[in-house]
Design an enzyme around this catalytic site. Structure first.
Site, PDB file in Angstrom:
ATOM      1  N   GLY A   1       0.871  -1.181   0.000  1.00  0.00           N
ATOM      2  CA  GLY A   1       0.000   0.000   0.000  1.00  0.00           C
ATOM      3  C   GLY A   1       0.895   1.214   0.000  1.00  0.00           C
ATOM      4  N   LEU A   2       1.191   1.720  -1.202  1.00  0.00           N
ATOM      5  CA  LEU A   2       2.222   2.757  -1.309  1.00  0.00           C
ATOM      6  C   LEU A   2       1.651   4.105  -1.741  1.00  0.00           C
ATOM      7  CD1 LEU A   2       5.027   0.579  -2.944  1.00  0.00           C
ATOM      8  CD2 LEU A   2       4.765   1.149  -0.511  1.00  0.00           C
TER       9      LEU A   2
ATOM     10  N   GLY B   1       1.910   4.980   3.101  1.00  0.00           N
ATOM     11  CA  GLY B   1       2.742   3.785   2.981  1.00  0.00           C
ATOM     12  C   GLY B   1       4.104   4.116   2.391  1.00  0.00           C
TER      13      GLY B   1
ATOM     14  N   ASN C   1       2.565  -2.785  -4.029  1.00  0.00           N
ATOM     15  CA  ASN C   1       1.302  -2.065  -4.149  1.00  0.00           C
ATOM     16  C   ASN C   1       0.444  -2.763  -5.190  1.00  0.00           C
ATOM     17  OD1 ASN C   1      -0.107   0.548  -3.330  1.00  0.00           O
ATOM     18  ND2 ASN C   1      -0.260   0.642  -5.567  1.00  0.00           N
TER      19      ASN C   1
ATOM     20  N   SER D   1      -1.454  -1.650  -7.643  1.00  0.00           N
ATOM     21  CA  SER D   1      -1.074  -1.221  -8.990  1.00  0.00           C
ATOM     22  C   SER D   1       0.439  -0.985  -9.001  1.00  0.00           C
ATOM     23  CB  SER D   1      -1.839   0.034  -9.400  1.00  0.00           C
ATOM     24  OG  SER D   1      -1.949   0.913  -8.310  1.00  0.00           O
TER      25      SER D   1
ATOM     26  N   SER E   1      -0.007   8.465  13.765  1.00  0.00           N
ATOM     27  CA  SER E   1      -0.467   9.851  13.659  1.00  0.00           C
ATOM     28  C   SER E   1       0.663  10.763  13.244  1.00  0.00           C
ATOM     29  CB  SER E   1      -1.053  10.353  14.972  1.00  0.00           C
ATOM     30  OG  SER E   1      -1.443  11.714  14.819  1.00  0.00           O
ATOM     31  N   GLY E   2       0.294  11.806  12.528  1.00  0.00           N
ATOM     32  CA  GLY E   2       1.284  12.797  12.114  1.00  0.00           C
ATOM     33  C   GLY E   2       1.172  13.121  10.640  1.00  0.00           C
TER      34      GLY E   2
ATOM     35  N   LYS F   1      -5.651   5.376  19.156  1.00  0.00           N
ATOM     36  CA  LYS F   1      -5.544   6.301  18.008  1.00  0.00           C
ATOM     37  C   LYS F   1      -6.880   7.001  17.770  1.00  0.00           C
ATOM     38  CE  LYS F   1      -4.290   8.503  14.321  1.00  0.00           C
ATOM     39  NZ  LYS F   1      -4.797   8.227  13.045  1.00  0.00           N
TER      40      LYS F   1
ATOM     41  N   HIS G   1      -7.262   9.637  20.329  1.00  0.00           N
ATOM     42  CA  HIS G   1      -6.341  10.717  19.927  1.00  0.00           C
ATOM     43  C   HIS G   1      -7.050  11.647  18.939  1.00  0.00           C
ATOM     44  CE1 HIS G   1      -3.721  12.485  16.883  1.00  0.00           C
ATOM     45  NE2 HIS G   1      -2.793  12.621  17.816  1.00  0.00           N
ATOM     46  N   ASN G   2      -7.678  11.063  17.928  1.00  0.00           N
ATOM     47  CA  ASN G   2      -8.354  11.887  16.923  1.00  0.00           C
ATOM     48  C   ASN G   2      -9.549  12.625  17.511  1.00  0.00           C
ATOM     49  OD1 ASN G   2      -6.489  10.560  15.326  1.00  0.00           O
ATOM     50  ND2 ASN G   2      -7.876  10.350  13.604  1.00  0.00           N
TER      51      ASN G   2
ATOM     52  N   GLU H   1      -8.214  15.488  19.267  1.00  0.00           N
ATOM     53  CA  GLU H   1      -7.787  16.441  18.231  1.00  0.00           C
ATOM     54  C   GLU H   1      -8.978  17.293  17.773  1.00  0.00           C
ATOM     55  OE1 GLU H   1      -5.566  14.482  14.968  1.00  0.00           O
ATOM     56  OE2 GLU H   1      -6.979  15.463  13.625  1.00  0.00           O
TER      57      GLU H   1
HETATM   58  P1  NDP Z   1      -5.525   5.781   0.883  1.00  0.00           P
HETATM   59  O1  NDP Z   1      -6.354   5.669   2.095  1.00  0.00           O
HETATM   60  O2  NDP Z   1      -5.916   6.767  -0.172  1.00  0.00           O
HETATM   61  O3  NDP Z   1      -5.418   4.331   0.199  1.00  0.00           O
HETATM   62  C1  NDP Z   1      -4.792   4.121  -1.049  1.00  0.00           C
HETATM   63  C2  NDP Z   1      -4.005   2.839  -1.030  1.00  0.00           C
HETATM   64  O4  NDP Z   1      -4.865   1.729  -0.767  1.00  0.00           O
HETATM   65  C3  NDP Z   1      -3.362   2.577  -2.379  1.00  0.00           C
HETATM   66  O5  NDP Z   1      -2.105   1.985  -2.163  1.00  0.00           O
HETATM   67  C4  NDP Z   1      -4.346   1.604  -3.000  1.00  0.00           C
HETATM   68  O6  NDP Z   1      -3.772   0.810  -4.006  1.00  0.00           O
HETATM   69  C5  NDP Z   1      -4.697   0.771  -1.804  1.00  0.00           C
HETATM   70  N1  NDP Z   1      -5.918  -0.008  -1.962  1.00  0.00           N
HETATM   71  C6  NDP Z   1      -7.187   0.440  -1.917  1.00  0.00           C
HETATM   72  N2  NDP Z   1      -8.052  -0.561  -2.085  1.00  0.00           N
HETATM   73  C7  NDP Z   1      -7.317  -1.694  -2.229  1.00  0.00           C
HETATM   74  C8  NDP Z   1      -7.633  -3.065  -2.432  1.00  0.00           C
HETATM   75  N3  NDP Z   1      -8.913  -3.468  -2.486  1.00  0.00           N
HETATM   76  N4  NDP Z   1      -6.617  -3.948  -2.539  1.00  0.00           N
HETATM   77  C9  NDP Z   1      -5.337  -3.531  -2.475  1.00  0.00           C
HETATM   78  N5  NDP Z   1      -4.985  -2.265  -2.263  1.00  0.00           N
HETATM   79  C10 NDP Z   1      -5.955  -1.344  -2.157  1.00  0.00           C
HETATM   80  O7  NDP Z   1      -3.987   6.035   1.258  1.00  0.00           O
HETATM   81  P2  NDP Z   1      -3.301   6.915   2.408  1.00  0.00           P
HETATM   82  O8  NDP Z   1      -1.861   6.718   2.211  1.00  0.00           O
HETATM   83  O9  NDP Z   1      -3.852   8.298   2.463  1.00  0.00           O
HETATM   84  O10 NDP Z   1      -3.746   6.210   3.768  1.00  0.00           O
HETATM   85  C11 NDP Z   1      -3.460   4.849   4.043  1.00  0.00           C
HETATM   86  C12 NDP Z   1      -4.065   4.497   5.369  1.00  0.00           C
HETATM   87  O11 NDP Z   1      -3.477   5.303   6.376  1.00  0.00           O
HETATM   88  C13 NDP Z   1      -5.571   4.717   5.483  1.00  0.00           C
HETATM   89  O12 NDP Z   1      -6.138   3.701   6.265  1.00  0.00           O
HETATM   90  C14 NDP Z   1      -5.680   6.048   6.187  1.00  0.00           C
HETATM   91  O13 NDP Z   1      -6.895   6.186   6.889  1.00  0.00           O
HETATM   92  C15 NDP Z   1      -4.484   5.967   7.134  1.00  0.00           C
HETATM   93  N6  NDP Z   1      -3.943   7.240   7.579  1.00  0.00           N
HETATM   94  C16 NDP Z   1      -3.831   8.291   6.730  1.00  0.00           C
HETATM   95  C17 NDP Z   1      -3.310   9.494   7.177  1.00  0.00           C
HETATM   96  C18 NDP Z   1      -3.163  10.619   6.225  1.00  0.00           C
HETATM   97  O14 NDP Z   1      -2.756  11.702   6.675  1.00  0.00           O
HETATM   98  N7  NDP Z   1      -3.434  10.437   4.940  1.00  0.00           N
HETATM   99  C19 NDP Z   1      -2.860   9.691   8.561  1.00  0.00           C
HETATM  100  C20 NDP Z   1      -2.928   8.496   9.350  1.00  0.00           C
HETATM  101  C21 NDP Z   1      -3.476   7.343   8.872  1.00  0.00           C
HETATM  102  P3  NDP Z   1      -3.762   1.338  -5.549  1.00  0.00           P
HETATM  103  O15 NDP Z   1      -2.575   2.252  -5.648  1.00  0.00           O
HETATM  104  O16 NDP Z   1      -3.586   0.094  -6.352  1.00  0.00           O
HETATM  105  O17 NDP Z   1      -5.061   2.040  -5.797  1.00  0.00           O
END
Ligand code: NDP
Length: 477
Positions: free
Chosen positions: A9-10, A14, A32, A34, A128-129, A182, A185-186, A189
């Site tokens: 999950g990049l 990630g 990831n 894709s 968090s962060g 967590k 925490h939110n 926040e």
């Molecule tokens: P997103 O929540 O936007 O998720 C996108 C990622 O999820 C992509 O890598 C996507 O893959 C993958 N994905 C979605 N559906 C699937 C599936 N069915 N199978 C495989 N992979 C899948 O990304 P973020 O980086 O913003 O957040 C990741 C997590 O971290 C979330 O749970 C979020 O709530 C949490 N988080 C986010 C924060 C933030 O500030 N953004 C802070 C703290 C936690 P693809 O590229 O192939 O679409």
């Protein structure tokens, strides 16, 4: 050589966690759904450390040394289940799956139990962060088994934020404890942001200050006991001028606050556990109220008070009073949040160390603040503290500030400036310290219409009064 940890999950979170790990000298397998994201990561940041790009689940799992540590950083909910189901069958007994997304702690409990049956460790961890934190050092709140923390803990502590050398990461407790903490925490926040926003609204409404002037006020506050990330960014946002219009940025932003749902979860769980987290609830409702454009438009013409500004001596002390009210209300919001963690911990048998939670929130996360070190100290001195409000310095500060706090809330009421956060915090303070609450009358009403019974202050037992009869006889039930 194999990778010591893998991230699948990049998207922003990630990718930045993987980079953080690599920058700390760990070999990181990356994957990831894709493939493009994996290629981009290695192309753009490959020079930062040892990445092992992989393009299938099998390749990813084979790239990891044992016990394997697989960090999942995808969208919470169904996507997380899908990814777990993709990897779990390829893993072996003792391997560790880490969900670092924003999962609901009940989902984490369910997943942990199911994977434990299959011989796998499942660690739901709060991170968090935001994206900057993920890259430079977040606050990390892992749950899961003690055994999983033995291999995982050192890696997570390594990439977490540090405060005075101490990592902002600790094993919070079993199964869903990390995601629960967590979540709270939110929630905190939300409450903190609402209180800061009300302070801004009061200074502007009652004194007529411009956003840039208010930014100055926050800058001063940030040098004292309110020193925190949220106050710091508030100052930055208020000082910002919109390039297109030359107006204060805050005046060109639509005044409808959005939410992703963790505040709502906190309130829902607060209700389930019976913990009065009124500060978090009001903050969540304040966001939802702001979003009701039609309702607000319909009500806009309703009459308000004739007087809308302060003047003279009242105006002179007002900013100082708001600082006191903000601090006192903040103590209440945090006291409520910590009580919710205490209740969750008791309900699920997590044995959460509240001082340790305060300690790992001192850096890396959105609510990081000087203040949290005082909370850490309060729980270190008294782990079973019933409420932060009665603890040493907090007690002193709130008692000392109560006149100002009352004055700000009454000024807001007189001038018609909404302060749900300040008002509910003060009501909580007054209700907690009350000798008697009108709950006695509520019990009488309940007994009258529903024979719900009541207890007495002077005798043991449960009683019901026969309200329908002339004599209104009381009997023990
Ligand atoms: P997103 O929540 O936007 O998720 C996108 C990622 O999820 C992509 O890598 C996507 O893959 C993958 N994905 C979605 N559906 C699937 C599936 N069915 N199978 C495989 N992979 C899948 O990304 P973020 O980086 O913003 O957040 C990741 C997590 O971290 C979330 O749970 C979020 O709530 C949490 N988080 C986010 C924060 C933030 O500030 N953004 C802070 C703290 C936690 P693809 O590229 O192939 O679409």
């Amino acid at each position: 050589d194999k990778a010591s940890i893998g991230v699948t999950g990049l998207a922003v979170m990630g990718r930045n966690l993987a980079r953080n790990l690599a920058r700390h000298g760990h070999t990181v397998a990356v994957h990831n759904r894709s493939e493009q994201r994996t290629r981009d990561l290695v192309e753009q940041f490959g020079a930062e450390g040892e990445f092992r790009p992989t393009y299938s689940a099998r390749e990813f799992v084979d790239a990891l040394e044992r016990p394997r540590q697989v960090v999942i950083m995808v969208q919470a909910g169904a996507p997380t289940d899908a990814v777990i189901e993709e990897f779990a069958p390829l893993l072996e007994t003792g391997d560790v799956i880490v969900d670092a997304g924003n999962a609901h702690f009940a989902d984490t409990r369910r997943r942990e139990a199911a994977l434990r049956e299959r011989g796998l460790h499942f660690v739901g961890t709060g991170v968090s962060g935001g994206e900057e934190g993920a890259l430079h050092g977040p606050s990390i709140m892992p749950g899961g088994s003690v055994a999983s923390y033995e291999s995982l803990g050192p890696l997570l502590e390594d990439i977490s934020a540090k405060v005075e050398g101490a990592p902002c990461c600790t094993h919070v407790g079993p199964d869903g404890a990390g995601h629960f903490v967590k979540m709270v925490h939110n929630g905190i926040e939300y409450a903190d942001m609402q209180l800061i926003a009300e302070s801004f609204d009061l200074l502007r409404g009652a004194l007529g200050y411009e956003p840039a002037q208010i930014a100055e006020v926050f800058r001063t506050w940030n040098t004292g006991r309110l020193d925190s990330y949220l106050i710091e960014i508030t100052e930055q946002v208020l000082a910002h001028t919109d390039a297109a219009t030359g107006k204060p940025f805050v005046d060109v932003v639509a005044d409808q606050a959005e939410q992703k749902g963790t505040g709502r979860w906190t309130v829902q769980i607060g209700l389930d556990l019976g913990i009065p987290i009124s500060g978090i609830a009001e903050a969540t409702f304040a966001r939802s109220l702001s979003g009701h454009a039609d309702l607000r438009a319909a009500a806009r013409g309703l009459a308000g008070p004739a007087r809308t500004r302060l003047s003279g001596a009242e105006a002179e002390r007002f900013a100082r009073d708001v600082e006191q009210a903000l601090y006192a209300s903040k103590v209440v919001a945090y006291a409520q949040g910590f009580n919710q963690i205490q209740a969750g911990s008791a309900e699920y048998g997590w044995n959460v160390d509240l001082g340790a939670v305060a300690s790992i929130w001192r850096g890396g996360c959105i609510i990081r603040a000087k203040f949290l070190d005082d909370i850490r100290a309060a729980y270190a001195a008294e782990p079973n503290l019933p409420t932060l409000l009665t603890s040493g310095e907090f007690r002193k500060a709130v008692e000392h500030g109560q006149d100002a706090w009352r004055s700000v809330v009454s000024t807001a009421t007189r001038l018609g400036i909404p302060t749900p956060g300040f008002s509910t915090a003060l009501a909580y303070y007054d209700a907690l310290r009350a000798e008697r609450l009108p709950a006695a009358l509520v019990q009488g009403q309940r007994d009258y219409f529903g024979a719900h019974t009541y207890r007495r202050v002077d005798r043991e037992g449960t009683f019901h009064t026969e309200w329908a009869t002339e004599e209104r006889r009381e009997r023990e039930t």
